[in-house]
Motif scaffolding. Sequence first.
Motif, PDB file in Angstrom:
ATOM      1  N   THR A 102      42.220  52.867  29.745  1.00  0.00           N
ATOM      2  CA  THR A 102      43.076  52.993  30.926  1.00  0.00           C
ATOM      3  C   THR A 102      42.391  52.427  32.163  1.00  0.00           C
ATOM      4  N   VAL A 103      41.093  52.646  32.287  1.00  0.00           N
ATOM      5  CA  VAL A 103      40.339  52.091  33.421  1.00  0.00           C
ATOM      6  C   VAL A 103      40.468  50.572  33.436  1.00  0.00           C
ATOM      7  N   CYS A 104      40.248  49.937  32.294  1.00  0.00           N
ATOM      8  CA  CYS A 104      40.312  48.476  32.218  1.00  0.00           C
ATOM      9  C   CYS A 104      41.725  47.958  32.503  1.00  0.00           C
ATOM     10  N   LEU A 105      42.727  48.648  31.963  1.00  0.00           N
ATOM     11  CA  LEU A 105      44.108  48.225  32.190  1.00  0.00           C
ATOM     12  C   LEU A 105      44.497  48.380  33.649  1.00  0.00           C
ATOM     13  N   TYR A 106      44.152  49.521  34.236  1.00  0.00           N
ATOM     14  CA  TYR A 106      44.445  49.734  35.652  1.00  0.00           C
ATOM     15  C   TYR A 106      43.758  48.674  36.519  1.00  0.00           C
ATOM     16  N   ALA A 107      42.494  48.409  36.240  1.00  0.00           N
ATOM     17  CA  ALA A 107      41.756  47.436  37.051  1.00  0.00           C
ATOM     18  C   ALA A 107      42.399  46.059  36.969  1.00  0.00           C
ATOM     19  N   ALA A 108      42.841  45.666  35.779  1.00  0.00           N
ATOM     20  CA  ALA A 108      43.491  44.362  35.618  1.00  0.00           C
ATOM     21  C   ALA A 108      44.785  44.299  36.428  1.00  0.00           C
ATOM     22  N   VAL A 109      45.551  45.368  36.385  1.00  0.00           N
ATOM     23  CA  VAL A 109      46.803  45.418  37.145  1.00  0.00           C
ATOM     24  C   VAL A 109      46.518  45.390  38.645  1.00  0.00           C
ATOM     25  N   GLN A 110      45.541  46.149  39.081  1.00  0.00           N
ATOM     26  CA  GLN A 110      45.189  46.206  40.505  1.00  0.00           C
ATOM     27  C   GLN A 110      44.719  44.843  41.021  1.00  0.00           C
ATOM     28  N   LEU A 111      43.901  44.147  40.246  1.00  0.00           N
ATOM     29  CA  LEU A 111      43.434  42.827  40.673  1.00  0.00           C
ATOM     30  C   LEU A 111      44.576  41.824  40.690  1.00  0.00           C
ATOM     31  N   SER A 112      45.498  41.923  39.747  1.00  0.00           N
ATOM     32  CA  SER A 112      46.676  41.039  39.747  1.00  0.00           C
ATOM     33  C   SER A 112      47.529  41.293  40.987  1.00  0.00           C
ATOM     34  N   ALA A 113      47.719  42.566  41.318  1.00  0.00           N
ATOM     35  CA  ALA A 113      48.495  42.906  42.506  1.00  0.00           C
ATOM     36  C   ALA A 113      47.818  42.405  43.774  1.00  0.00           C
ATOM     37  N   SER A 114      46.478  42.425  43.770  1.00  0.00           N
ATOM     38  CA  SER A 114      45.756  41.964  44.956  1.00  0.00           C
ATOM     39  C   SER A 114      45.985  40.477  45.209  1.00  0.00           C
ATOM     40  N   VAL A 115      46.015  39.695  44.141  1.00  0.00           N
ATOM     41  CA  VAL A 115      46.260  38.254  44.285  1.00  0.00           C
ATOM     42  C   VAL A 115      47.684  38.014  44.778  1.00  0.00           C
ATOM     43  N   ALA A 116      48.643  38.724  44.197  1.00  0.00           N
ATOM     44  CA  ALA A 116      50.034  38.571  44.614  1.00  0.00           C
ATOM     45  C   ALA A 116      50.210  38.947  46.084  1.00  0.00           C
ATOM     46  N   ALA A 117      49.568  40.037  46.502  1.00  0.00           N
ATOM     47  CA  ALA A 117      49.689  40.469  47.893  1.00  0.00           C
ATOM     48  C   ALA A 117      49.038  39.474  48.843  1.00  0.00           C
ATOM     49  N   ALA A 118      47.871  38.947  48.453  1.00  0.00           N
ATOM     50  CA  ALA A 118      47.175  37.985  49.313  1.00  0.00           C
ATOM     51  C   ALA A 118      47.988  36.700  49.466  1.00  0.00           C
ATOM     52  N   ILE A 119      48.581  36.250  48.383  1.00  0.00           N
ATOM     53  CA  ILE A 119      49.462  35.077  48.476  1.00  0.00           C
ATOM     54  C   ILE A 119      50.655  35.398  49.373  1.00  0.00           C
ATOM     55  N   GLY A 120      51.170  36.602  49.255  1.00  0.00           N
ATOM     56  CA  GLY A 120      52.322  37.010  50.052  1.00  0.00           C
ATOM     57  C   GLY A 120      52.044  37.010  51.541  1.00  0.00           C
ATOM     58  N   TYR A 121      50.940  37.643  51.969  1.00  0.00           N
ATOM     59  CA  TYR A 121      50.689  37.668  53.420  1.00  0.00           C
ATOM     60  C   TYR A 121      50.279  36.302  53.937  1.00  0.00           C
ATOM     61  N   SER A 122      49.649  35.479  53.096  1.00  0.00           N
ATOM     62  CA  SER A 122      49.274  34.125  53.519  1.00  0.00           C
ATOM     63  C   SER A 122      50.514  33.260  53.737  1.00  0.00           C
ATOM     64  N   MET A 123      51.503  33.411  52.870  1.00  0.00           N
ATOM     65  CA  MET A 123      52.755  32.666  53.032  1.00  0.00           C
ATOM     66  C   MET A 123      53.526  33.168  54.243  1.00  0.00           C
ATOM     67  N   LEU A 124      53.523  34.460  54.467  1.00  0.00           N
ATOM     68  CA  LEU A 124      54.266  35.033  55.588  1.00  0.00           C
ATOM     69  C   LEU A 124      53.723  34.536  56.919  1.00  0.00           C
ATOM     70  N   PHE A 125      52.392  34.520  57.057  1.00  0.00           N
ATOM     71  CA  PHE A 125      51.766  34.121  58.318  1.00  0.00           C
ATOM     72  C   PHE A 125      51.347  32.657  58.332  1.00  0.00           C
ATOM     73  N   LYS A 126      51.464  31.994  57.187  1.00  0.00           N
ATOM     74  CA  LYS A 126      50.981  30.620  57.046  1.00  0.00           C
ATOM     75  C   LYS A 126      49.526  30.517  57.497  1.00  0.00           C
TER      76      LYS A 126
END
Length: 442
Positions: free
Chosen positions: A83-107
Amino acid sequence: MAAESSMLAKCTAEFLGTFLLIFTVGCNVLGKSAPWTGVSIASVLMVSIYGLGGISGANFNPAVSTALGISKILGGPGLDLQTVCLYAAVQLSASVAAAIGYSMLFKDSFALAPSRGYNLLEAGLCELFYTFMLCFVVLNVAVAKKVEGNQYYGLAIGFVIIAGAYGAGAVSGGCFNPAVAFGIDVAGPGFGLSLPYICFELAGAALAAVLFSVVRPEDFGGAKLNRAALVSEFLGTFMLVLTVGLNELGNSQAGAFSIAASLMCMIYALGDVSGAHFNPAVTLAVMVADGIAPAKAVSYMAMQVLGGMFAAFAYSFIHHGHSFALGPKAGFDMGQVAIAEFIFTFVLCFVVLSVAVSKTTKSSQMFGLAIGSCVTVGGCAIGGISGGSLNPAVSFGIATVGGSFANAVTYSAVELAAGGAAALVFKITHAVDNADEPKGLA
């Protein structure tokens, strides 16, 4: 008994919570929302924990998941390795998606790096200490068996971000989360500093799990030991004084609130272990009002002062050996300092007795918020007069690296007197506490 959520539901909750956290981080930084950035990020973490904690446990942070995994390995409550490994993988994936999201929003984006004038070790220590604090609070308020069913867990965990954002954040940027560090690094100019940040953060997580087993041995199949309370008093005071020093040396715009948050979070984490005094004046007040043994009170005070001194060495090291002196601020004298410190240390000690000791007015859930808020009250009210110490451990900690031991003695004498006065007034106002107790020989 309610059915347990599916792993799909848990992973979706972890993705959503982590995404919202990191998207909020990016929007605050790029939107230049200071001085409210720390409050905003803490708040999104808090509301997400309350919203999703019942689904996945609301980790939203690979360091938290790692701490839970290590706790499980040590024989305590926590998460299995899968569960630790699965959670960490999901959390890191979400971090990339969020970073792309705020970068696109603010350019736009921003780099992950120590603040100007600080090196990677200094930034790393900030990440280690406050990731430790975050994971330690999670373990103690959301995992420990003795506090099951409490309603303050989200508040306590979320406000760790306020404790760390304004002092430590001025040095490292204030990630305290490998997913935050990784997402910022992926979206920012250049890549690579997330790896050392993550190493320091995971070290903080491991330290939190080990010390969790020390302060709560009963959760790991052992018997409760006296040393648990002493370690508790050291840790709580260390984090409090560290936060004081980092805010002062970092010229924080929200120093009193950040320090108050650190006190509140550690009170919620350790209140049922040692009473979470973290202050010799509070310990004296409790001894006078509640009758704890003098030997126990003295041992608490020794650990508190020791914790304050160690914290002072830590914040001074992080700031290249710089420190600050304890004493009256410009335009004020020691007499005015004495009045200010007495009144607001009295407030702090009296509130502790009223919400954490009294049998009639004790608050079962809001005690940490009430006590911590006394620091916001005193820090803002008299910070410009005395610095708003309100605590002999703080006073001696500051003097350890900043000099002015004579001032520390004076401050401490006034603060201890205020603690004693608070206990005496408490006995008058709360006399009904003892009204139904049998008189005479027990």
